[in-house]
Design a protein around this motif. Structure first.
Motif, PDB file in Angstrom:
ATOM      1  N   ILE A  29      -3.795 -13.970   4.865  1.00 57.90           N
ATOM      2  CA  ILE A  29      -3.715 -12.268   5.101  1.00 57.90           C
ATOM      3  C   ILE A  29      -5.081 -11.911   4.690  1.00 57.90           C
ATOM      4  N   GLY A  32      -1.002  -5.498   6.475  1.00 63.99           N
ATOM      5  CA  GLY A  32      -0.848  -6.931   5.819  1.00 63.99           C
ATOM      6  C   GLY A  32       0.051  -7.327   5.151  1.00 63.99           C
ATOM      7  N   LEU A  85      -2.758 -13.637   0.011  1.00 66.84           N
ATOM      8  CA  LEU A  85      -2.962 -12.304   0.459  1.00 66.84           C
ATOM      9  C   LEU A  85      -4.721 -12.150  -0.362  1.00 66.84           C
ATOM     10  N   ASP A 123      -7.674  -9.063  -0.328  1.00 67.93           N
ATOM     11  CA  ASP A 123      -8.232  -7.606  -0.025  1.00 67.93           C
ATOM     12  C   ASP A 123      -9.609  -7.350  -0.869  1.00 67.93           C
ATOM     13  N   GLU A 157      -5.734 -11.168  10.246  1.00 69.98           N
ATOM     14  CA  GLU A 157      -6.641 -10.160  10.007  1.00 69.98           C
ATOM     15  C   GLU A 157      -6.129  -8.647   9.973  1.00 69.98           C
ATOM     16  N   SER A 158      -6.020  -7.889   8.775  1.00 70.27           N
ATOM     17  CA  SER A 158      -5.396  -6.599   9.053  1.00 70.27           C
ATOM     18  C   SER A 158      -6.187  -5.554   8.011  1.00 70.27           C
ATOM     19  N   SER A 187      -4.781  -7.512  13.774  1.00 74.91           N
ATOM     20  CA  SER A 187      -3.676  -6.900  13.868  1.00 74.91           C
ATOM     21  C   SER A 187      -4.055  -5.430  14.645  1.00 74.91           C
TER      22      SER A 187
END
Lengths: 327, 327
Positions: free
Chosen positions: A8, A15, A31, A33, A88-89, A117
Motif C-alpha cells: 500500500i 490507504g 504500508l 508513506d 497506490e493511494s 485509488s
C-alpha cells in the motif's frame, strides 16, 4: 487466490482502508508513506478500526490476528518486494501520482499489478511512459472500502486485459464488488451518477422548489431504500409488469423530458453555495460535523452487517424477515 | 392528531397501501372502488400484507385489530362521510382523475382535505374548477407507502397554506416522511432525481462504458449505501473537512463538467431498450420477475425494520452497533 504480499503506497485514510480490506482477507500488507511516521500512525488507526469492526460483528477473527498481517515498510522498495498487487493511494494530483508511479516502475517486479485509488484522474495521465504501464489501472474505492464494497476498475488504453481480469479476480476474492469500465471517462461510473443527481438536487433548491432537508428526505426515506440493495436498472425492471422494456416504454418519454429540462444550471457559484450551506447548517451546526460523521460510520457498519445477514439468508434459502430479532 | 375517518378512493395497489398506513396509525379507513368487488378484494390483500408486516416485526398490534379499522364502502358518499382526509388513488390519467374529483367535490364536506396519489400529474390539471380546490393537493407516495415513508406534497396554485400544513401534520402523525414542493414541477422531487440518474445510467450502457449489471452494483454496493439513511446533501456535507461549502468548492467544477457532458442523449428508442433489456434478462430471466419482486419486498421490510431499530437506538442514545445480534 492464495494469500500474497500487498503493497500500500500512501497511508492516508484511503490507504489504511485498503490495508484493512486486504489484511481481513488474509493477505500480508506492507504500508508505506514517504512522510516519516505516517505509516506507523496509520497502523495505529487500523487497530482502532479493527476493534470497531469486531464490536459491530463485521469480522470473525481477533483484531490482533488481522493487525499482525499489516507491517510498516521503511522504504518503497520494501513495500513492493514480491508484491502480488500494489494499491497506490497518494494525493489526487497528477504531478504527485506521476512521480510516485515512476518510482514504483523502477522498483516493482514483473508480475505485480498496480491499482490507483484515484477518484477522478485516469491512469493514462500518469502511467504512459512507464515500463509497467500494461499492469497499471485505476481501482477506485468508496470510503471506507471495508464497509462499501464497490471498486471501479478503469483501464488506461495500454492496460492489458490480463491485468484487468486478474485485479478483478483479486478484488472479488477479498470481498469487494468490482465493476469495470471499458475505457476512461470523467468521473468513472459512480461519480457520473452522483454528479447528475447532485446537480439536480442543487437545482431544485436553487429554483426554490424544495428545501435541502426535503431533498435529503426524498432520497433517505424513498429513492435510496431500494438503491441500497438493488441498482437503478433492477429497480425499474421490477416496477412494471413486463419488466424493464415495459417500464421504458411507459416512462421513457417523461424521464427524457425531465432530464432535458434540468440542463439549465448556472453551476455552484458562491452565492448559491452560501444559500445551500445556510440550510444545511440549520439542520446540522458546523460544530456537530465530526460527531455526525462518527454516526454515519456506525450506520454504515450496521447497514453492512444487516446486508451481510440478509445475503447469507438469501443464499441459504431462508427468510430472516420471518424471524424477528435476527436481522 | 386524533383518529378520524379516512376515505380511500381507488382500491388498487396504491390505495390499499395507503389503507395500511392510516389503519396502522389508528384511523378508521373506508375503501371505495367503482369496480364492483375491487374494494373487498383489496381488503383481503390488506389482511395478507398485515400478516407479512407482523411476521417481519413491523407492526405491534395484532393484524386483525388493524384490519378491523378498514371497511369497504359501497358508495363514494359512504367513503367520504365525515372524512378527515381523502386519498384519491385512481388511474393516472387526467380524464379519469378529473371525473373522480368532480364526484368527490359534489359529496365532500367542507372540512375534508383531499390528496391525490398522482405520481406525475399535477393537481392543477384536475382540480381547477372544483369548489373544494383550495383543499386539494398531490400527496405522492412511493410504493408501498407502509415501507417507504416518503410522501411528496405538491400544492396547486390554489391550494391553501392551511391545507398544506394540515396534510403535512397528518402525514407525520401516521409515520410518513412528508416533503413539500413550493409549486408544481414535472416529476416532483423524487422522479426528477430518479430521472437524471436513470438517464445517465442508460447513457453509460448506450456508450458501451459499463454494463447494466455493473451500473447496478455501483449503486447497490456503493452510492446507495449512504443514501439509504442520509440524503445527497448530508452525504457531501460529511465528505469534506469544512462541510458542504468546502466540498462544493473542491468538486463543483468537476460535477458541472460531468453533468454538462451527459446531455447528449438520444432517448430510449426501441433498439436501445432491446439492448438494455437483453442485459437485464441475462441477470434475471423474465420468468423470475415475480419471485424477485417478492424478494425485493422482503428486503424492503427487513431494511425498514433495521432502520427503525437504528433510529430508536439513536433516539435513546445507545449504540446498537456495539451489541451484535440486535440490529
Amino acid at each position: 487466490m492464495a494469500p500474497g504480499n500487498i503493497g500500500i503506497v500512501g497511508a492516508g485514510l484511503v490507504g489504511l482502508g485498503w490495508a484493512i480490506v486486504f489484511a481481513r482477507a488474509g493477505h500480508a500488507v506492507r504500508l508505506y508513506d514517504n512522510a516519516p511516521g505516517a505509516a506507523a500512525e496509520a497502523r495505529r488507526t487500523i487497530a482502532l478500526r479493527l476493534d470497531d469492526l469486531r464490536q459491530a460483528g463485521l469480522i470473525d477473527e481477533a483484531p490482533a490476528t488481522i493487525l499482525a498481517r499489516v507491517s510498516v515498510a521503511d522504504s518503497l522498495a520494501e513495500a513492493l518486494e514480491d508484491a502480488l498487487y500494489v494499491q497506490e493511494s497518494v494525493l489526487e494530483r497528477v504531478d504527485v501520482k506521476n512521480s510516485v508511479m515512476r518510482e514504483i516502475d523502477a522498483l516493482v517486479g514483473p508480475a505485480t499489478w498496480i491499482g490507483s485509488s484515484s477518484s477522478g484522474l485516469p491512469a493514462s495521465l500518469y502511467t504512459e511512459g512507464l515500463g509497467c504501464r500494461d499492469r497499471c489501472l485505476v481501482a477506485h474505492p468508496v470510503n471506507p472500502p471495508y464497509l462499501a464494497p464497490i471498486v471501479e476498475l478503469v483501464p488506461a488504453p495500454w492496460t492489458s486485459p490480463a491485468t484487468l481480469d486478474s485485479v478483478r479476480t483479486l478484488m472479488q476474492a477479498v470481498g469487494q464488488a468490482p465493476v469495470t469500465m471499458s475505457q476512461e471517462a470523467p468521473g468513472f461510473i459512480l461519480n457520473r451518477l452522483q454528479a447528475v443527481l447532485l446537480m439536480e438536487a442543487w437545482r431544485l433548491v436553487e429554483a426554490g422548489l424544495a428545501s435541502v432537508a426535503d431533498v435529503d428526505l426524498t432520497v433517505s426515506q424513498g429513492l435510496g431504500l431500494r438503491w441500497a440493495f438493488m441498482g437503478p436498472f433492477e429497480t425499474i425492471d421490477l416496477n412494471a409488469p413486463g419488466g424493464i422494456a415495459d417500464y421504458a416504454r411507459r416512462l421513457g418519454g417523461l424521464y427524457r423530458d425531465i432530464a432535458a429540462e434540468t440542463t439549465e444550471q448556472r453551476g455552484w457559484d458562491n452565492e448559491l453555495i452560501a444559500r445551500i450551506e445556510a440550510q444545511r447548517r440549520e439542520v446540522l451546526p458546523e460544530a456537530e460535523l465530526v460527531a455526525r460523521s462518527a454516526w454515519r460510520d456506525r450506520r454504515l457498519m450496521a447497514l453492512a452487517l444487516h446486508k451481510r445477514r440478509m445475503d447469507s439468508a438469501d443464499a441459504a434459502g431462508t427468510d430472516p424477515a420471518a424471524t424477528p430479532g435476527t436481522q
